[in-house]
Structure formats: C-alpha cells, structure tokens
Design a protein around this motif. Structure first.
Motif, PDB file in Angstrom:
ATOM      1  N   VAL A  73      -3.815 -15.373 -16.182  1.00  0.00           N
ATOM      2  CA  VAL A  73      -4.246 -15.091 -17.663  1.00  0.00           C
ATOM      3  C   VAL A  73      -5.497 -15.303 -17.802  1.00  0.00           C
ATOM      4  O   VAL A  73      -6.447 -14.602 -18.593  1.00  0.00           O
ATOM      5  CB  VAL A  73      -3.226 -15.895 -18.717  1.00  0.00           C
ATOM      6  N   ASP A  74      -6.020 -16.401 -17.305  1.00  0.00           N
ATOM      7  CA  ASP A  74      -7.527 -16.654 -17.373  1.00  0.00           C
ATOM      8  C   ASP A  74      -8.392 -15.672 -16.812  1.00  0.00           C
ATOM      9  O   ASP A  74      -9.379 -15.457 -17.662  1.00  0.00           O
ATOM     10  CB  ASP A  74      -7.828 -18.088 -16.637  1.00  0.00           C
ATOM     11  N   ALA A  75      -7.964 -15.237 -15.749  1.00  0.00           N
ATOM     12  CA  ALA A  75      -9.121 -14.173 -15.186  1.00  0.00           C
ATOM     13  C   ALA A  75      -9.221 -12.981 -16.399  1.00  0.00           C
ATOM     14  O   ALA A  75     -10.249 -12.500 -16.475  1.00  0.00           O
ATOM     15  CB  ALA A  75      -8.487 -13.532 -13.799  1.00  0.00           C
ATOM     16  N   VAL A  76      -8.125 -12.737 -16.943  1.00  0.00           N
ATOM     17  CA  VAL A  76      -7.923 -11.575 -17.939  1.00  0.00           C
ATOM     18  C   VAL A  76      -9.050 -11.991 -19.020  1.00  0.00           C
ATOM     19  O   VAL A  76      -9.764 -11.411 -19.461  1.00  0.00           O
ATOM     20  CB  VAL A  76      -6.636 -11.014 -18.226  1.00  0.00           C
ATOM     21  N   ARG A  77      -8.673 -13.357 -19.406  1.00  0.00           N
ATOM     22  CA  ARG A  77      -9.535 -13.764 -20.679  1.00  0.00           C
ATOM     23  C   ARG A  77     -10.906 -13.946 -20.321  1.00  0.00           C
ATOM     24  O   ARG A  77     -11.416 -13.512 -21.256  1.00  0.00           O
ATOM     25  CB  ARG A  77      -8.732 -15.070 -20.952  1.00  0.00           C
ATOM     26  N   GLU A  78     -11.299 -14.155 -19.207  1.00  0.00           N
ATOM     27  CA  GLU A  78     -12.948 -14.360 -18.801  1.00  0.00           C
ATOM     28  C   GLU A  78     -13.459 -12.965 -18.559  1.00  0.00           C
ATOM     29  O   GLU A  78     -14.700 -12.816 -18.603  1.00  0.00           O
ATOM     30  CB  GLU A  78     -12.831 -14.870 -17.439  1.00  0.00           C
ATOM     31  N   SER A  79     -12.631 -11.729 -18.510  1.00  0.00           N
ATOM     32  CA  SER A  79     -13.187 -10.611 -18.347  1.00  0.00           C
ATOM     33  C   SER A  79     -13.650  -9.597 -19.651  1.00  0.00           C
ATOM     34  O   SER A  79     -12.906 -10.068 -20.459  1.00  0.00           O
ATOM     35  CB  SER A  79     -12.280  -9.606 -17.494  1.00  0.00           C
ATOM     36  N   ASP A  80     -14.626  -9.061 -19.436  1.00  0.00           N
ATOM     37  CA  ASP A  80     -14.895  -8.029 -20.619  1.00  0.00           C
ATOM     38  C   ASP A  80     -14.430  -6.620 -20.446  1.00  0.00           C
ATOM     39  O   ASP A  80     -13.965  -6.021 -21.074  1.00  0.00           O
ATOM     40  CB  ASP A  80     -16.553  -7.869 -20.601  1.00  0.00           C
ATOM     41  N   VAL A  81     -14.192  -6.269 -19.103  1.00  0.00           N
ATOM     42  CA  VAL A  81     -13.628  -5.100 -18.738  1.00  0.00           C
ATOM     43  C   VAL A  81     -12.538  -5.411 -17.818  1.00  0.00           C
ATOM     44  O   VAL A  81     -12.601  -5.726 -16.731  1.00  0.00           O
ATOM     45  CB  VAL A  81     -14.480  -4.221 -18.146  1.00  0.00           C
ATOM     46  N   VAL A  82     -11.307  -4.784 -18.002  1.00  0.00           N
ATOM     47  CA  VAL A  82     -10.074  -4.950 -17.125  1.00  0.00           C
ATOM     48  C   VAL A  82      -9.728  -3.600 -16.454  1.00  0.00           C
ATOM     49  O   VAL A  82      -9.358  -2.889 -17.534  1.00  0.00           O
ATOM     50  CB  VAL A  82      -8.929  -5.539 -17.527  1.00  0.00           C
ATOM     51  N   ILE A  83      -9.750  -3.444 -15.260  1.00  0.00           N
ATOM     52  CA  ILE A  83      -9.340  -1.940 -14.730  1.00  0.00           C
ATOM     53  C   ILE A  83      -8.015  -2.147 -13.937  1.00  0.00           C
ATOM     54  O   ILE A  83      -8.236  -2.873 -12.849  1.00  0.00           O
ATOM     55  CB  ILE A  83     -10.714  -1.485 -13.729  1.00  0.00           C
ATOM     56  N   THR A  84      -7.172  -1.672 -14.315  1.00  0.00           N
ATOM     57  CA  THR A  84      -5.990  -1.621 -13.637  1.00  0.00           C
ATOM     58  C   THR A  84      -5.298  -0.272 -12.860  1.00  0.00           C
ATOM     59  O   THR A  84      -6.096   0.921 -12.910  1.00  0.00           O
ATOM     60  CB  THR A  84      -4.683  -1.810 -14.731  1.00  0.00           C
ATOM     61  N   MET A  85      -4.838  -0.528 -11.735  1.00  0.00           N
ATOM     62  CA  MET A  85      -4.546   0.497 -10.766  1.00  0.00           C
ATOM     63  C   MET A  85      -3.109   0.246 -10.235  1.00  0.00           C
ATOM     64  O   MET A  85      -2.702  -0.196  -9.278  1.00  0.00           O
ATOM     65  CB  MET A  85      -5.556   0.251  -9.506  1.00  0.00           C
ATOM     66  N   GLY A  86      -2.257   0.472 -11.323  1.00  0.00           N
ATOM     67  CA  GLY A  86      -0.712   0.813 -10.961  1.00  0.00           C
ATOM     68  C   GLY A  86       0.020  -0.435 -11.143  1.00  0.00           C
ATOM     69  O   GLY A  86       1.155  -0.630 -10.600  1.00  0.00           O
ATOM     70  N   CYS A  87      -0.445  -1.592 -11.862  1.00  0.00           N
ATOM     71  CA  CYS A  87       0.349  -2.751 -12.006  1.00  0.00           C
ATOM     72  C   CYS A  87       1.069  -2.573 -13.280  1.00  0.00           C
ATOM     73  O   CYS A  87       2.099  -3.508 -13.487  1.00  0.00           O
ATOM     74  CB  CYS A  87      -0.734  -4.113 -11.877  1.00  0.00           C
ATOM     75  N   GLY A  88       1.006  -1.510 -13.975  1.00  0.00           N
ATOM     76  CA  GLY A  88       1.830  -1.669 -15.094  1.00  0.00           C
ATOM     77  C   GLY A  88       1.840  -2.443 -16.187  1.00  0.00           C
ATOM     78  O   GLY A  88       0.767  -3.134 -16.241  1.00  0.00           O
ATOM     79  N   ASP A  89       3.036  -3.010 -16.392  1.00  0.00           N
ATOM     80  CA  ASP A  89       3.287  -3.936 -17.548  1.00  0.00           C
ATOM     81  C   ASP A  89       3.052  -5.476 -17.128  1.00  0.00           C
ATOM     82  O   ASP A  89       3.028  -6.421 -17.811  1.00  0.00           O
ATOM     83  CB  ASP A  89       4.842  -3.979 -18.096  1.00  0.00           C
ATOM     84  N   ALA A  90       2.733  -5.742 -15.584  1.00  0.00           N
ATOM     85  CA  ALA A  90       2.462  -6.959 -15.136  1.00  0.00           C
ATOM     86  C   ALA A  90       1.019  -7.337 -15.648  1.00  0.00           C
ATOM     87  O   ALA A  90       0.682  -8.458 -15.554  1.00  0.00           O
ATOM     88  CB  ALA A  90       2.544  -6.866 -13.596  1.00  0.00           C
ATOM     89  N   CYS A  91       0.241  -6.591 -16.088  1.00  0.00           N
ATOM     90  CA  CYS A  91      -1.154  -6.665 -16.485  1.00  0.00           C
ATOM     91  C   CYS A  91      -1.088  -7.311 -17.724  1.00  0.00           C
ATOM     92  O   CYS A  91      -0.735  -6.716 -18.794  1.00  0.00           O
ATOM     93  CB  CYS A  91      -2.028  -5.680 -16.427  1.00  0.00           C
ATOM     94  N   PRO A  92      -1.637  -8.895 -18.248  1.00  0.00           N
ATOM     95  CA  PRO A  92      -1.500  -9.041 -19.642  1.00  0.00           C
ATOM     96  C   PRO A  92      -2.627  -8.230 -20.479  1.00  0.00           C
ATOM     97  O   PRO A  92      -3.752  -8.116 -20.056  1.00  0.00           O
ATOM     98  CB  PRO A  92      -1.866 -10.560 -19.340  1.00  0.00           C
ATOM     99  N   ILE A  93      -2.403  -8.184 -21.802  1.00  0.00           N
ATOM    100  CA  ILE A  93      -3.331  -7.620 -22.896  1.00  0.00           C
ATOM    101  C   ILE A  93      -3.628  -8.446 -23.479  1.00  0.00           C
ATOM    102  O   ILE A  93      -2.979  -9.204 -24.303  1.00  0.00           O
ATOM    103  CB  ILE A  93      -2.454  -6.149 -23.138  1.00  0.00           C
ATOM    104  N   PHE A  94      -5.049  -8.409 -23.935  1.00  0.00           N
ATOM    105  CA  PHE A  94      -5.802  -9.147 -24.937  1.00  0.00           C
ATOM    106  C   PHE A  94      -6.527  -8.297 -25.830  1.00  0.00           C
ATOM    107  O   PHE A  94      -7.125  -7.422 -25.302  1.00  0.00           O
ATOM    108  CB  PHE A  94      -6.488 -10.429 -24.189  1.00  0.00           C
ATOM    109  N   PRO A  95      -6.462  -8.489 -27.047  1.00  0.00           N
ATOM    110  CA  PRO A  95      -7.165  -8.037 -28.008  1.00  0.00           C
ATOM    111  C   PRO A  95      -8.681  -8.022 -27.954  1.00  0.00           C
ATOM    112  O   PRO A  95      -9.193  -8.991 -27.229  1.00  0.00           O
ATOM    113  CB  PRO A  95      -6.678  -8.609 -29.174  1.00  0.00           C
TER     114      PRO A  95
END
Length: 134
Positions: A73-95
C-alpha cells in the motif's frame, strides 16, 4: 527520496518478473533522474524472467540484478502514477492518483522471439508516458 518536483511512477504486474521490470528498466534509462521508478507484483516470483532480462540486454538495458518485490500500500501511496499490467483487483486504488492499465501479453513462458514485440510495445508506452510527465 521523491520530491514534489520529481514524479514517482509505479509499475505493477502479477509476478513483477517481466512486464513491470522491463517497463521500469526503460523508464530508468529514458527518464534518468527526472523520475523516480518503482515496480512491484501482487504475487511476486522468486526471480526475474530470464528471457525478459535477455530481451532488455539486447537494447542495452541491464535488469539482471533486479528482484521481484511485493506490492505494498505504501508503494502505491508514494506514487504519482500507477501503471498496472494485468493485476486487476489486486492493485489498491487511492483517490488523486493517476492510473493507467496497459494491456500487454505476459512474457512468462515465451521465447525471446515472442518477448521482443512485448518489449518494444513497452518501450513505446514508456516513452509516451515520459513525454506526458514532462
């Protein structure tokens, strides 16, 4: 540490062994110190895909020393842009984050001849992403 002037991009795929590692390798090579680059997987493998390493070496980018990392979750929180490649719902979403989902074939189990087009597609997408961050 990322600063407010340096965007952070996180590449996420299931195993963090092929697509996301190639994308991270290209962004580090093309973006230099203009961007912070992270990659992770929802179910990381024990090692990088050897064919992905070989495909990247052909274009002068060494990803052999990289290790698959678990998505946090921290990696997503620290990022400005999140590029997913087939991980579907496993990727946490932050507003407030910018998300893109790149539909790319998984290089797992493919030979070099079939990984090259995936690599080249990733390179074009990373170059466009970098242009958009500038």
């Amino acid at each position: 540490m990322p600063t407010t002037t340096t965007p952070t991009v996180l590449f996420v795929c299931v195993h963090n062994a092929g697509r996301s590692q190639m994308a991270a390798g290209f962004l580090k090579a093309l973006g230099g110190d203009r961007v912070e680059v992270l990659s992770a997987g929802s179910e990381p493998k024990d090692a990088i895909n050897a064919v992905a390493v070989q495909a990247m070496a052909e274009v002068g980018i060494d990803i052999a020393s990289e290790q698959p990392k678990v998505l946090t979750v921290d990696a997503v929180r620290e990022s400005d842009v999140v590029i997913t490649m087939g991980c579907g719902d496993a990727c946490p979403i932050f507003p407030g984050k910018r998300y893109e989902d790149w539909q790319l074939d998984d290089p797992a189990g493919l030979d070099l001849e079939h990984v090259r087009p995936i690599r080249d597609d990733i390179r074009m997408r990373v170059a466009a992403l970098l242009d958009g961050l500038a």
